[in-house]
Design a protein around this motif. Sequence first.
Motif, PDB file in Angstrom:
ATOM      1  N   THR A  88      98.937  23.066  43.693  1.00  9.20           N
ATOM      2  CA  THR A  88     100.121  23.730  43.124  1.00  9.20           C
ATOM      3  C   THR A  88     101.117  22.698  42.596  1.00  9.20           C
ATOM      4  O   THR A  88     101.665  22.861  41.499  1.00  9.20           O
ATOM      5  CB  THR A  88     100.794  24.631  44.187  1.00  9.20           C
ATOM      6  N   ALA A  89     101.333  21.631  43.356  1.00 11.92           N
ATOM      7  CA  ALA A  89     102.237  20.563  42.915  1.00 11.92           C
ATOM      8  C   ALA A  89     101.698  19.898  41.654  1.00 11.92           C
ATOM      9  O   ALA A  89     102.456  19.606  40.719  1.00 11.92           O
ATOM     10  CB  ALA A  89     102.425  19.536  44.019  1.00 11.92           C
ATOM     11  N   THR A  90     100.395  19.684  41.601  1.00  9.83           N
ATOM     12  CA  THR A  90      99.778  19.060  40.430  1.00  9.83           C
ATOM     13  C   THR A  90      99.988  19.915  39.184  1.00  9.83           C
ATOM     14  O   THR A  90     100.327  19.409  38.116  1.00  9.83           O
ATOM     15  CB  THR A  90      98.269  18.838  40.671  1.00  9.83           C
ATOM     16  N   LYS A  91      99.789  21.213  39.321  1.00 12.25           N
ATOM     17  CA  LYS A  91      99.982  22.122  38.187  1.00 12.25           C
ATOM     18  C   LYS A  91     101.436  22.096  37.714  1.00 12.25           C
ATOM     19  O   LYS A  91     101.707  22.067  36.511  1.00 12.25           O
ATOM     20  CB  LYS A  91      99.568  23.544  38.563  1.00 12.25           C
ATOM     21  N   ALA A  92     102.370  22.117  38.661  1.00 10.07           N
ATOM     22  CA  ALA A  92     103.795  22.096  38.293  1.00 10.07           C
ATOM     23  C   ALA A  92     104.159  20.786  37.603  1.00 10.07           C
ATOM     24  O   ALA A  92     104.916  20.773  36.628  1.00 10.07           O
ATOM     25  CB  ALA A  92     104.665  22.317  39.534  1.00 10.07           C
ATOM     26  N   LEU A  93     103.604  19.668  38.084  1.00  8.22           N
ATOM     27  CA  LEU A  93     103.879  18.380  37.446  1.00  8.22           C
ATOM     28  C   LEU A  93     103.250  18.294  36.067  1.00  8.22           C
ATOM     29  O   LEU A  93     103.826  17.708  35.145  1.00  8.22           O
ATOM     30  CB  LEU A  93     103.380  17.230  38.325  1.00  8.22           C
ATOM     31  N   SER A  94     102.086  18.889  35.907  1.00  5.37           N
ATOM     32  CA  SER A  94     101.454  18.919  34.576  1.00  5.37           C
ATOM     33  C   SER A  94     102.329  19.686  33.595  1.00  5.37           C
ATOM     34  O   SER A  94     102.529  19.256  32.453  1.00  5.37           O
ATOM     35  CB  SER A  94     100.071  19.574  34.653  1.00  5.37           C
ATOM     36  N   GLN A  95     102.858  20.825  34.048  1.00  2.00           N
ATOM     37  CA  GLN A  95     103.750  21.603  33.185  1.00  2.00           C
ATOM     38  C   GLN A  95     105.019  20.814  32.880  1.00  2.00           C
ATOM     39  O   GLN A  95     105.519  20.835  31.754  1.00  2.00           O
ATOM     40  CB  GLN A  95     104.099  22.947  33.832  1.00  2.00           C
TER      41      GLN A  95
END
Length: 156
Positions: free
Chosen positions: A127-134
């Motif tokens: 979830t953190a990875t997805k948010a950082l990608s965004q």
Amino acid sequence: MKFSLIFLLAIGSAAAQNKAACITDVSAAAGDITNAGLTIEQAITDCDEFDTACVDDIDSIVDSMDSAANHISAAVVDCGGGEETVCTTDILKVVDDVTDATTAITQAVLDCADSSKKEECAKDILTATKALSQAGLDIFKATDDCKSGVSLNKKA
């Protein structure tokens, strides 16, 4: 919550636009978010078996996010502050992304510390990875829009 309040205060107290500092702030935030993303990638391996390497990774991610928050806070002021521009709107989207990532990382700290919550730990990191990608995508957009200085009223 604390993160959002910092940005609201920065927006309310900002007076002047400084494009060079704005771009520097946004670029530094992008670097911090990139560092957090790379460390998250390492944490996926290290947190498979919870040990000090996992804790160190999570601490490093939190430090990178804190640094990103400081750079984004400066960007809000330097990119126009109180004036409604596409740039400041973009930066506020990055704030939301970083807040989402920070929330997931905070939960990862709790879940990864409990060896019975390996699945939750992995989910939090994803979830953190997805948010950082965004956040990374939104920073690229902010960089372009901050260079142009377009007002919300003028952009189609």
